[in-house]
Enzyme design. Structure first.
Site, short mmCIF file in Angstrom:
data_model
loop_
_atom_site.label_atom_id
_atom_site.label_comp_id
_atom_site.label_asym_id
_atom_site.label_seq_id
_atom_site.Cartn_x
_atom_site.Cartn_y
_atom_site.Cartn_z
N HIS A 315 0.85 -1.18 0.00
CA HIS A 315 0.00 0.00 0.00
C HIS A 315 0.89 1.23 0.00
O HIS A 315 1.81 1.33 0.81
CB HIS A 315 -0.91 -0.02 1.24
CG HIS A 315 -2.00 0.98 1.19
ND1 HIS A 315 -1.76 2.33 1.27
CD2 HIS A 315 -3.33 0.85 1.06
CE1 HIS A 315 -2.91 2.97 1.19
NE2 HIS A 315 -3.89 2.09 1.05
N ARG A 335 -6.60 10.39 -0.15
CA ARG A 335 -6.13 10.92 -1.44
C ARG A 335 -7.30 11.17 -2.37
O ARG A 335 -7.27 12.08 -3.19
CB ARG A 335 -5.14 9.94 -2.08
CG ARG A 335 -3.73 10.06 -1.52
CD ARG A 335 -2.81 9.02 -2.11
NE ARG A 335 -2.95 7.74 -1.44
CZ ARG A 335 -2.97 6.56 -2.05
NH1 ARG A 335 -2.90 6.49 -3.37
NH2 ARG A 335 -3.09 5.46 -1.36
#
Lengths: 528, 208
Positions: A315, A335
């Site tokens: 990740h 994000r």
């Protein structure tokens, strides 16, 4: 420390100038290039050949090779295989997939026993933050969900498994509402949807940034409502077969008194989860304490084939500072609402919504090429500029939507609405695993697999939010199919013949086991 | 280069490195953890501790995986949640707000002592949640317990034997049953799939 502060000041100073810039997406060719050059999956020296068993001659990371080639703590001489327990369906693992499977078996009327290494619900599921992908919006469709996932998986997904996954999504979401899962809603009552990396449509259902906690809490509560028997602190240390290619039971080990229990089962569902605690290639991990890939060696030496066992998800945004948080996930959803990735010079370097493998590769590139930031303990990372979320969406939005992140960082006196944080890829997910069909059955008859332990659905790179969907869809399917099979079969003989055969194959190939597998827990204990 | 601190644990003092969590300190002291450890990310509620620093006169609770060691800290691991859960069906009948505490009638015995709120490692105002439950405000209870990790400390300290965390999760589940809302887009999509809207496109996609 001054260097970090200096770099942080640059990030803050340049925020206004980069906040509205739309960073271009990579072309397929650029992405291919980036991933092949920097992604840990393509680091040849980290890989080794599997020398025995169904996937003989194929490769995976050395840490997994060692597990597969490990020895069992059980031997025919040391244990009597007279069953102490008999049950229609034995479920191994009590995370999201195991709990869902248990509910499904119970519903079918078969008898069920859940054995789990820690407590019911101690799993990666409970840690999932961002959400669950379901094609709900009118602009979206299961086909688009399928295509996004296929592209994200580098076209190597098992298409039948993937079709089943995306097509079951909406009815699974309905089932979750029925058992009382609280997803975030819009004013008009519709499910609130958010975008995820590599997805062409907003299709993440979520509960703030506690989606996995919410799912697991409800599943656990539902399992307790159904009065399903659960043996906690009781991992499985060996499967049992009838010697003719059928799984017939398993041996559990009680971690409190080290006693074994032999369970005879008509079918077995393996839902042992992932492998982050193997710390592949030295990476920190976002996974829970028990994520040691126990299912892989168990299934493999009993004769079940693996698929895509060489691919892992790192990740892109794991915390690297403070040290006590290293590896902890900073959800991708941050994000998707505007947080930007910036290097030590305060410059952006990738579109934040590329797939995870591409974003992780770009972060690694920045750090390798000297544009990262070094922490006091020697880790490297880039900045995730979270305060930007409030700049773009309004004051207070960040903490309101991401209370978990806020809480975690605030324990270390970091205010995520004021300061950017340092991140680096963290070992997050096993993309491949034990090969299954659409019923969740492995190539060993009577052994079903659900959740992260299985492989094929996600190809070479899982999209965000597809794992929470996977565990529920395939937990249910495996539960249903295993119950049906149990209703058609009788108990089979309990033997360790598969183990004896595996041991002779080891000898023949000159394989000397280097450890006892499954390892059950990472070895963090100081020996001094 | 790293400094060490002294913690008091299990009847004696131990020196451990600064800047690590309580769980990491246990590993450092040679203790393999099986009970009292779970996700290592602050959401599973397995690692509750009670602790006191030298500057405090009162002890406080925390999650061991989320707590850094401090010099002169004294700590003890707490037993895991053992509260009994009652069966809590979600039928429309029990979704009546007045009946919300039907399965947890002892909730009415709350004497507003605040112990539950004080002890919550997640900073939830548990007592407010309990009061809302007594008033039948399902949604308010649900909202309060959003970040509950089900560690059960609130139940452990409750003199009235209320099980706030169980009431919380029940209210959360019930709030969906009571207010299913009009998730029309979802239901439309399910219909579309069931009536074969995508069949042809699937054939094309799967054969390409």
């Amino acid at each position: 420390m001054d260097k970090i502060e200096e770099s942080k000041k640059r990030v803050q100073a340049l925020r206004a100038s980069r906040k509205d810039i739309k960073w271009p997406l990579l072309s397929e060719e650029e992405k291919h290039h980036l991933v092949h050059k920097y992604h840990p999956d393509y680091k040849k020296e980290a890989y080794g050949k599997i020398r025995i068993g169904p996937n003989q001659g194929e490769e995976t990371v050395r840490e997994v090779v060692k597990l597969l080639e490990g020895e069992s703590c059980i031997s025919s001489e040391s244990i009597s295989l007279t069953p102490q327990r008999q049950v229609d369906v034995l479920i191994i693992g009590g995370g999201g997939a195991g709990a869902t499977a248990a509910l499904s078996v119970k519903e079918s009327g078969a008898t069920v026993l859940v054995a789990t290494k820690l407590r019911l619900g101690d799993s990666n599921t409970v840690m999932a933050e961002g959400g669950m992908q379901v094609a709900v919006s009118p602009e979206d469709s299961p086909i688009q969900h399928f295509m996004d996932s296929l592209r994200g998986g580098h076209m190597e997904n098992d298409r039948t498994l993937l079709k089943t996954l995306v097509e079951s999504g909406p009815s699974i979401a309905k089932w979750l509402l029925d058992i009382g899962v609280l997803f975030d809603r819009e004013e008009d009552g519709n499910l609130s949807l958010r975008a995820g990396g590599g997805s062409s449509q907003a299709r993440l259902l979520r509960c703030k940034d506690y989606t996995g906690l919410e799912l697991m809490r409800v599943l656990k509560d539902a399992v307790l409502d159904e009065d399903i028997e659960i043996l906690e602190f009781s991992p499985v240390v060996e499967l049992l077969t009838d010697g003719e290619g059928n799984c017939s039971g398993a041996i559990l080990k009680n971690l409190d008194n080290n006693k074994y229990t032999v369970v005879q089962a008509k079918t077995v569902i393996l839902s042992t989860g992932g492998m982050g605690r193997l710390h592949i290639q030295g990476f920190p991990t976002s996974n829970h304490y028990g994520a040691t890939a126990d299912g892989l060696p168990l299934a493999y030496r009993a004769g079940a084939a693996l698929t895509l066992q060489d691919t892992f998800q790192y990740h892109p945004t794991g915390a690297v500072y403070p040290e006590a948080m290293s590896g902890i996930l900073v959800t991708e959803a941050i994000r998707s609402v505007g947080a930007q990735l910036v290097n030590g010079n305060g410059e952006r370097f990738i579109n934040e919504m590329e797939t995870r493998d591409a974003v992780a590769s770009a972060v690694i590139r920045e750090c390798q090429e000297g544009r990262g930031v070094e922490t006091p303990s020697g880790r490297r990372g880039v900045w995730l500029d979270m305060p930007l979320v409030d700049v773009l969406n309004g004051e207070g939005i960040l903490k309101d939507r991401f209370p978990n992140m806020d809480r975690q960082y605030s324990r270390y006196k970091i205010d995520i609405s004021k300061d950017p944080v340092l991140v680096y890829p963290t070992l997050h997910y096993q993309n491949g695993g034990i090969k299954i069909n659409a019923d969740g059955e492995s190539t060993l008859k009577g052994l079903f697999v659900a959740g992260e332990a299985s492989g094929g659905i996600h190809g070479r790179n899982r999209l965000m939010g597809n794992s929470l969907l996977d565990i529920i869809v395939y937990g249910k399917r495996a539960g249903r199919a295993a119950s049906l099979r149990a209703s058609e079969t009788k108990f089979r003989e309990l033997t360790l013949r598969h183990l004896e055969e595996y041991q002779s194959a080891q000898k023949e190939a000159g394989v000397v086991p280097q450890l006892v597998s499954p390892i059950l827990f990472p070895d963090y204990v100081n020996k001094d | 280069m790293s400094h060490s601190v002294t913690i008091e644990f299990d009847g004696s003092s131990h020196s451990v490195p600064e800047g690590i969590t309580v769980i990491q300190a246990m590993w450092h002291l040679g203790r393999p953890m099986i009970h009292g450890v779970g996700c290592l990310g602050g959401v599973c509620g397995a690692c509750t501790i009670t602790m006191r620093s030298s500057s405090q006169t009162e002890s406080q609770t925390a999650l061991a995986c989320q707590t850094m060691v401090e010099d002169s800290m004294a700590l003890t691991f707490l037993p895991p949640d053992a509260s009994k859960k009652v069966m809590t069906p979600l039928s429309a009948d029990v979704a009546d707000e007045k009946k919300m505490i039907h399965f947890y009638p002892e909730t009415r015995r709350c004497v507003a002592c605040q112990a539950c709120t004080t002890i919550c490692p997640q900073g939830i105002d548990v007592m407010e949640g309990v009061r809302a439950a007594i008033n039948g405000e399902i949604s308010a209870v649900a909202e309060k317990f959003t970040s509950c990790v089900m560690c059960g400390l609130c139940s452990m300290v409750c003199d009235a034997r209320i099980r706030p965390h169980r009431v919380g999760i029940y209210a959360r589940r019930l709030s969906v049953a009571a207010h299913p809302g009009s998730a029309d887009q979802l239901f439309t999509r399910i219909d579309e799939i069931n009536t074969g809207k995508y069949t042809e496109e699937w054939e094309r996609v799967m054969s390409s």
